[in-house]
Design a protein around this motif. Sequence first.
Motif, PDB file in Angstrom:
ATOM      1  N   GLU A  22       2.322  -5.685  -5.693  1.00 58.46           N
ATOM      2  CA  GLU A  22       3.360  -4.667  -5.542  1.00 58.46           C
ATOM      3  C   GLU A  22       2.993  -3.392  -6.295  1.00 58.46           C
ATOM      4  O   GLU A  22       3.163  -2.283  -5.794  1.00 58.46           O
ATOM      5  N   SER A  23       2.448  -3.561  -7.503  1.00 56.48           N
ATOM      6  CA  SER A  23       2.097  -2.370  -8.284  1.00 56.48           C
ATOM      7  C   SER A  23       0.924  -1.639  -7.642  1.00 56.48           C
ATOM      8  O   SER A  23       0.863  -0.413  -7.684  1.00 56.48           O
ATOM      9  N   LYS A  79       2.368   0.190  -4.614  1.00 56.69           N
ATOM     10  CA  LYS A  79       3.206   1.293  -5.087  1.00 56.69           C
ATOM     11  C   LYS A  79       2.345   2.477  -5.550  1.00 56.69           C
ATOM     12  O   LYS A  79       2.695   3.634  -5.344  1.00 56.69           O
ATOM     13  N   SER A  80       1.212   2.172  -6.177  1.00 59.41           N
ATOM     14  CA  SER A  80       0.355   3.254  -6.680  1.00 59.41           C
ATOM     15  C   SER A  80      -0.534   3.840  -5.588  1.00 59.41           C
ATOM     16  O   SER A  80      -1.307   4.757  -5.837  1.00 59.41           O
ATOM     17  N   ARG A 132       3.910  -1.225   2.444  1.00 69.26           N
ATOM     18  CA  ARG A 132       4.770  -0.129   1.995  1.00 69.26           C
ATOM     19  C   ARG A 132       6.063  -0.089   2.807  1.00 69.26           C
ATOM     20  O   ARG A 132       6.082  -0.447   3.975  1.00 69.26           O
ATOM     21  N   SER A 133       7.113   0.384   2.181  1.00 68.29           N
ATOM     22  CA  SER A 133       8.378   0.567   2.875  1.00 68.29           C
ATOM     23  C   SER A 133       8.899   1.964   2.564  1.00 68.29           C
ATOM     24  O   SER A 133       8.684   2.477   1.459  1.00 68.29           O
ATOM     25  N   GLU A 134       9.559   2.565   3.536  1.00 65.38           N
ATOM     26  CA  GLU A 134      10.178   3.876   3.299  1.00 65.38           C
ATOM     27  C   GLU A 134      11.412   3.722   2.419  1.00 65.38           C
ATOM     28  O   GLU A 134      11.835   4.672   1.756  1.00 65.38           O
ATOM     29  N   GLU A 135      11.970   2.514   2.427  1.00 63.81           N
ATOM     30  CA  GLU A 135      13.188   2.280   1.658  1.00 63.81           C
ATOM     31  C   GLU A 135      12.840   1.785   0.253  1.00 63.81           C
ATOM     32  O   GLU A 135      12.235   0.730   0.093  1.00 63.81           O
ATOM     33  N   ALA A 136      13.203   2.564  -0.727  1.00 62.82           N
ATOM     34  CA  ALA A 136      12.870   2.189  -2.107  1.00 62.82           C
ATOM     35  C   ALA A 136      13.643   0.940  -2.516  1.00 62.82           C
ATOM     36  O   ALA A 136      14.760   0.705  -2.059  1.00 62.82           O
ATOM     37  N   GLY A 137      13.022   0.149  -3.347  1.00 64.29           N
ATOM     38  CA  GLY A 137      13.718  -0.976  -3.958  1.00 64.29           C
ATOM     39  C   GLY A 137      13.853  -2.211  -3.097  1.00 64.29           C
ATOM     40  O   GLY A 137      14.670  -3.079  -3.415  1.00 64.29           O
ATOM     41  N   ARG A 138      13.090  -2.325  -2.040  1.00 64.53           N
ATOM     42  CA  ARG A 138      13.184  -3.571  -1.250  1.00 64.53           C
ATOM     43  C   ARG A 138      12.648  -4.744  -2.062  1.00 64.53           C
ATOM     44  O   ARG A 138      13.070  -5.875  -1.892  1.00 64.53           O
ATOM     45  N   ILE A 194      11.876  -5.602  -6.182  1.00 65.42           N
ATOM     46  CA  ILE A 194      11.916  -5.172  -7.583  1.00 65.42           C
ATOM     47  C   ILE A 194      11.582  -6.382  -8.458  1.00 65.42           C
ATOM     48  O   ILE A 194      12.059  -7.492  -8.188  1.00 65.42           O
TER      49      ILE A 194
END
Lengths: 234, 258
Positions: B46-47, B50-51, B100-106, B108
């Motif tokens: 995930e990290s 995200k990066s 990746r998702s356009e929606e943040a926080g799917r 955490i």
Amino acid sequence: MLSWESKKIGYTGLLKSTLKLAKKAISNAGIKPDEIGLIVHGGVFREHFRTEPAFATHIQGDLGIHCHGIGLDSQSCFSFDVTDGSCSPHVAIQSIADLLPALPTDYALLCIGDDRPTKHCDWEYESYCVVAVIGLSGDGPKCESISYDNSNLVPNLTTIGYFDKSVKGNNFASAGTVEFLEPQSSKNFFQGHQNWLSGKHMHEFLQLVNKHDDTLEHCIVDRSGKSTTAKWVF
Amino acid sequence: MDAKLRQHLSPSFATLIADELKIPGAQTFDVSNACAGMLTGLLIAESRIKSGQSKYALIVAGEHISPIIDEAMRRNLYLHPRAIASLTVGDGAAAYILGRSEEAGRIIFSEPITMAQFNHYCIGQACKSHVGPQMRTRAKDMQTAVFDNLGNFLKRSTDYMAVKWDEIDHTFSHPTTPKAVKKGAKIATDMMGEINFLHNNSVETANTASTTHGVQIELSLSSGHLKSDETALLISYGSGIGILAMHLKLPKGVENWS
């Protein structure tokens, strides 16, 4: 990389050596043990082919880093192992680079090394123990990027642990025959021998660090043919 | 462990999986963190996504641990009571693909924590006298260590993830045993409030170690309990003792997965 220590060790004793070097490296980095919030160990061979818990948890436990219950706002540390043959050091560095920015800590401990698993194992390797303190900022060599190349992988060049009935003990065996590449070194490039273990790769690389003031590419080619290259900036 | 109970050491098992799947360009490595290994792998993936270093990640876990029962059965359990832990074991496999998702926080993650003062409570290694693995577990001590810290972990983790407990639709714990999950649920309820849906499916599958959440999710899916965009909390702990949690919104169309 804020500080580092490395040394050759005997057949066994990786944990003891790691603890000794870790204390030195932490002190040299000018931080306290409790400021370490992430410990990642990289290597292949463990005493008695141990699978759990992660070796890094033994390092954390014996260093006494945040060995307390979970409070609502207590500090903490997270420990785990990664492995990818001789390329393990680069995987460990990359994992620290991935996780450290997201954790509520500024410092991680990188630990690399292997133990001869049992007395039944023929051990032609030189074992080295390497420990480094890695920070989000500060002086020291900076790992700018790590690249990966599996294109020369020969998938049947595996190493396995097994129970040898003839000696009633555990041993390991490496399949296939490898025509080893020789070490290469030029002004800004270093590649160790393909048959070195992780610890020796990092130890030999660290011997070159003080001789550079620009960049150094460190390539590790595993026995299986896959390779990783870390680009360091000084 | 393969079928002949040999332990794969090198190169990483992930490298061989990528080779079989003809994914030559992927970075491949193994993560080892006992039963928390899968969630640790997901945390790293995930990290990295995200990066922006990876577009997609394949995270795979497989466990062939039932032979530890064979080892335990060879022992005099009066002399070696720790060979049979108060945990059940089963073999399993699980795979996740993250992107990746356009929606943040799917997805955490909680703050991951290792309580290394308990690192000697569960040791897995090659059996010294026979083919296969062995495990020695101070199971009661290990469960007590987790239970003593579970309430604070959940409170702290939901704060850290900015997740409201009563809005979590599904909760999956690490299924050491069904009874242990119930005990943990009682602690969670006392600290956090009622659990909307506790999935405690391990009677048939047992504890499949690092694969456990994948196996449990699959069972819940088969039972029709999971729907698109519902939220789930996966809580993982393993020898060491490493503890971490992942909160996710279930993928769209998940109810149609076979």
